[in-house]
Design an enzyme around this catalytic site. Structure first.
Site, short mmCIF file in Angstrom:
data_model
loop_
_atom_site.label_atom_id
_atom_site.label_comp_id
_atom_site.label_asym_id
_atom_site.label_seq_id
_atom_site.Cartn_x
_atom_site.Cartn_y
_atom_site.Cartn_z
N GLU A 223 -6.27 -7.92 -0.96
CA GLU A 223 -6.40 -7.73 0.64
C GLU A 223 -8.18 -7.40 0.50
OE1 GLU A 223 -5.08 -5.57 4.07
OE2 GLU A 223 -2.71 -6.68 2.90
N GLU B 249 1.07 -1.11 -0.33
CA GLU B 249 0.18 0.07 0.14
C GLU B 249 0.52 1.16 -0.08
OE1 GLU B 249 -2.60 -0.94 3.30
OE2 GLU B 249 -3.76 -1.99 2.23
#
Length: 443
Positions: free
Chosen positions: A362, A232
């Protein structure tokens, strides 16, 4: 150069907030902002990122010539994604670390005498075994995402510790032997891969050093192994951290994504054709992150995918704390479904419809002692994502208990489905919902 760069790394690590959370908590993304121009495809048209910056003094490791192995089957990224029924994350395991404030980085000295097992046990408390991976497969998952934090195992020359690399390779080998597809990434390393203009040359340097080693180590693995550039990628504690980033950060992330593709392809062997995934800013589905993403140019067509994460609605799926959370979810309520359908539909129009698959590396909803609602959410989420051609990977951080406040004032993010002590499924209703969603047409 090395001394000044080490100072940059030390300063950056020491000024960041420790990240010992399970998944990084995100506020809700704006889902009702209209989009305009679709992202370019990597099919017939080759696209170069805007404002490319020359690579900063990167010494390439000597590599012997590699050839494609006999067991390698060339598949497109869309075919790879379509072949995933349901994915699972080995979370809070190889990605665990001591946090920026602790300066737990091998080059800084803290990890020099720390064993591989101690690094793996830091957050989840159990070592991964072949039986763990077998239990994942037996439950019905056919793909595994293996998050790995590498910065903790780098020396002062940015060489990955051999015993750490060997442990990662062991778990990858188990997973492939058992029959799972594998996603291997660089996880919390955005601690040292800065997206700020003043740091991007140094970021390119260490990013290249790390990925050269990973690519070379795994270049003879077959097509079931996929590399993901970053987890991320974002700038911590900034106003746009979870709302899609800034144009300058988009530009610099596009540079790192392009560098990743170039490095993997240059390593030769099966990496010349391997499927690669590259993230949007923070792997976010927010409109600014999607619009700011540029697909890297590639030497082979149709081998790139976009990596995104989504925990929506945020108040139900991810938010912790004493207020502002919800423990119910209903597929009949637009306020419950729109935070899922709007951003994923945008991603479909921006990427999937243009021939570039999106992999949801995710997703999940934490445990509020509400398994029936989580199961309803899981069924809707996975079946809707599949209707758009997007495979889902449940974030499992090994924590199966109910979300609660701890003595230190923080809150658990409890996404665990697999009890790693017994290698059994702790939440069978959710597991059943996930598996039903993979064989049922939406809605």
């Amino acid at each position: 150069m090395k001394k000044s760069f080490l100072f940059f790394i030390a300063t950056l690590l020491l000024t960041l907030t420790a990240c010992a959370n399970t998944s990084d908590e995100q506020p809700p993304a704006a889902t009702d902002v209209p989009y305009t121009t679709p992202a370019p495809s990597n099919g017939d048209e080759v696209v170069t990122p805007d404002e490319p910056v020359p690579v900063f003094d990167i010494p390439y490791f000597p590599m012997t010539p590699g050839v494609v192995t006999d067991d390698f089957n060339s598949v497109t990224a869309a075919e790879w994604a379509a072949g995933v029924r349901m994915g699972w994350n080995l979370g809070n395991t190889l990605d665990s670390h001591g946090g920026a404030g602790g300066f737990h980085w091998l080059g800084g000295g803290s990890y020099a005498n720390t064993s591989v097992s101690e690094m793996e046990l830091a957050w989840v408390g159990t070592l991964t075994t072949r039986e763990t991976i077998q239990a994942v497969a037996d439950a019905g998952f056919d793909a595994i995402r293996i998050p790995v934090t590498w910065f903790k195992a780098l020396d002062d020359d940015f060489i990955i510790r051999e015993d750490w690399m060997a442990r990662v390779q062991e778990i990858v080998d188990w997973s492939l032997d058992i029959g799972l597809k594998v996603m291997l990434n660089s996880h919390h390393d955005n601690m040292i891969f800065s997206l700020l203009d003043e740091n991007i040359p140094e970021s390119q340097y260490v990013f290249a050093r790390v990925w050269q080693q990973i690519a070379y180590r795994f270049r003879d693995y077959d097509e079931r192994l996929l590399f993901t550039a970053l987890n991320e990628p974002r700038t911590y504690d900034t106003p746009a951290e979870w709302t899609g980033g800034t144009p300058a950060e988009h530009k610099n992330l596009n540079i790192l994504n392009q560098l990743f593709v170039d490095i993997v392809r240059a390593s030769g062997g099966n990496n010349a054709y391997r499927i690669l995934s590259v993230p949007t800013y923070a792997a976010s589905t927010a409109a600014p992150a999607q619009r700011g993403f540029v697909l890297p140019a590639d030497s082979v067509p149709d081998r790139l995918a976009v990596a995104m994460h989504i925990y929506s609605p945020w108040e139900f799926a991810l938010r912790t704390g004493p207020t502002g959370t919800r423990d119910t979810w209903n597929a009949e309520r637009a306020n419950d479904t729109n935070p899922i359908t709007n951003p994923l539909t945008m991603a479909y129009d921006m990427f999937v419809s243009q021939g570039v698959p999106v992999i949801l590396g995710e997703m999940g909803a934490l445990n509020r002692d509400n398994e029936e609602y989580r199961a309803e959410w899981a069924y809707f989420f996975v079946s809707f994502a599949r209707s758009l051609g997007m495979p889902s990977f449940w974030w499992d951080n090994g924590q199966t208990q109910v979300t609660a406040e701890n003595a230190w004032g923080g809150w658990d993010e409890t996404f665990g489905l697999l009890d790693r002590q017994t290698n059994t499924i702790a939440h069978p209703l959710i597991m059943d919902a996930l598996m039903r969603a993979t064989v049922t047409d939406y809605p």
